[in-house]
Design a protein around this motif. Structure first.
Motif, PDB file in Angstrom:
ATOM      1  N   ILE A  29       0.805  -1.230   0.000  1.00 12.10           N
ATOM      2  CA  ILE A  29       0.000   0.000   0.000  1.00 12.10           C
ATOM      3  C   ILE A  29       0.835   1.276   0.000  1.00 12.10           C
ATOM      4  CG2 ILE A  29      -1.974  -1.106   1.111  1.00 12.10           C
ATOM      5  CD1 ILE A  29      -1.110   0.340   3.709  1.00 12.10           C
ATOM      6  N   VAL A  30       2.165   1.138  -0.088  1.00 11.96           N
ATOM      7  CA  VAL A  30       3.047   2.304  -0.102  1.00 11.96           C
ATOM      8  C   VAL A  30       3.840   2.290  -1.404  1.00 11.96           C
ATOM      9  CG1 VAL A  30       4.972   3.441   1.069  1.00 11.96           C
ATOM     10  CG2 VAL A  30       3.211   2.320   2.412  1.00 11.96           C
ATOM     11  N   ARG A  35       8.621   3.491   0.561  1.00 11.94           N
ATOM     12  CA  ARG A  35       8.655   2.322   1.437  1.00 11.94           C
ATOM     13  C   ARG A  35       9.769   2.397   2.469  1.00 11.94           C
ATOM     14  NH1 ARG A  35       7.490  -1.954  -3.362  1.00 11.94           N
ATOM     15  NH2 ARG A  35       5.299  -1.383  -3.602  1.00 11.94           N
ATOM     16  N   GLY A  36      10.935   2.857   2.073  1.00 12.77           N
ATOM     17  CA  GLY A  36      12.040   2.975   3.020  1.00 12.77           C
ATOM     18  C   GLY A  36      11.687   3.903   4.169  1.00 12.77           C
ATOM     19  N   TRP A  42       8.071   3.437  10.963  1.00 15.12           N
ATOM     20  CA  TRP A  42       7.329   2.393  11.668  1.00 15.12           C
ATOM     21  C   TRP A  42       8.227   1.639  12.642  1.00 15.12           C
ATOM     22  CZ3 TRP A  42       5.531  -2.649   8.930  1.00 15.12           C
ATOM     23  CH2 TRP A  42       4.846  -3.450   9.827  1.00 15.12           C
ATOM     24  N   LEU A  43       9.375   1.169  12.145  1.00 13.87           N
ATOM     25  CA  LEU A  43      10.234   0.329  12.981  1.00 13.87           C
ATOM     26  C   LEU A  43      11.016   1.123  14.020  1.00 13.87           C
ATOM     27  CD1 LEU A  43      11.543  -2.091  10.227  1.00 13.87           C
ATOM     28  CD2 LEU A  43       9.745  -2.516  11.907  1.00 13.87           C
ATOM     29  N   SER A  44      11.464   2.315  13.656  1.00 10.68           N
ATOM     30  CA  SER A  44      12.299   3.058  14.598  1.00 10.68           C
ATOM     31  C   SER A  44      11.490   3.909  15.570  1.00 10.68           C
ATOM     32  CB  SER A  44      13.299   3.936  13.852  1.00 10.68           C
ATOM     33  OG  SER A  44      12.631   4.965  13.172  1.00 10.68           O
ATOM     34  N   VAL A  45      10.306   4.314  15.180  1.00 11.38           N
ATOM     35  CA  VAL A  45       9.531   5.174  16.059  1.00 11.38           C
ATOM     36  C   VAL A  45       8.413   4.387  16.746  1.00 11.38           C
ATOM     37  CG1 VAL A  45       8.060   7.209  16.199  1.00 11.38           C
ATOM     38  CG2 VAL A  45      10.067   7.227  14.722  1.00 11.38           C
TER      39      VAL A  45
END
Length: 115
Positions: A29-30, A35-36, A42-45
């Motif tokens: 969906i991105v 995407r990066g 998403w993963l870091s925050v």
């Protein structure tokens, strides 16, 4: 003790399946160029903040409420809420994936020119 082993196994399975289920959804969906950034945020925050809050709060709450109570609310109830939210987001997924697919098809058509 055996029932706790079963609960831990089910919880571990749910946590292990989660990334293999939701990362392809985000990818679908991105747009590729975003995407990066989407995964980095998403993963870091979001994931990091959520786990940090859980790690800090769970110890404090376990001391005052008890470990079983904390695991019931923090792990079971929160996971069920997470599943509910993801279930609701599932209703928008086909539309969002279709938009990305159409955008990529349009780019491909423009890059190759008229047939």
């Amino acid at each position: 003790m055996g029932i706790y082993c079963v609960f831990w196994a089910v919880m571990g399975f749910g946590q292990g399946v989660n990334p293999s289920a939701n990362r392809p959804l985000v990818t679908a969906i991105v747009l590729p160029e975003l995407r990066g950034q989407a995964f980095a945020i998403w993963l870091s925050v979001f994931e990091t903040v959520a786990w940090a809050i859980f790690a800090l709060a769970a110890g404090q709450l376990a001391e005052s409420l008890g470990l079983q109570e904390v695991f019931l609310w923090a792990m079971v109830v929160c996971m069920l809420l997470n599943a509910g939210v993801l279930g609701v987001l599932r209703t928008t997924y086909p539309r969002d994936a279709r938009r990305v697919r159409h955008a990529l098809e349009e780019r491909r058509r423009l890059a190759h020119g008229p047939a």
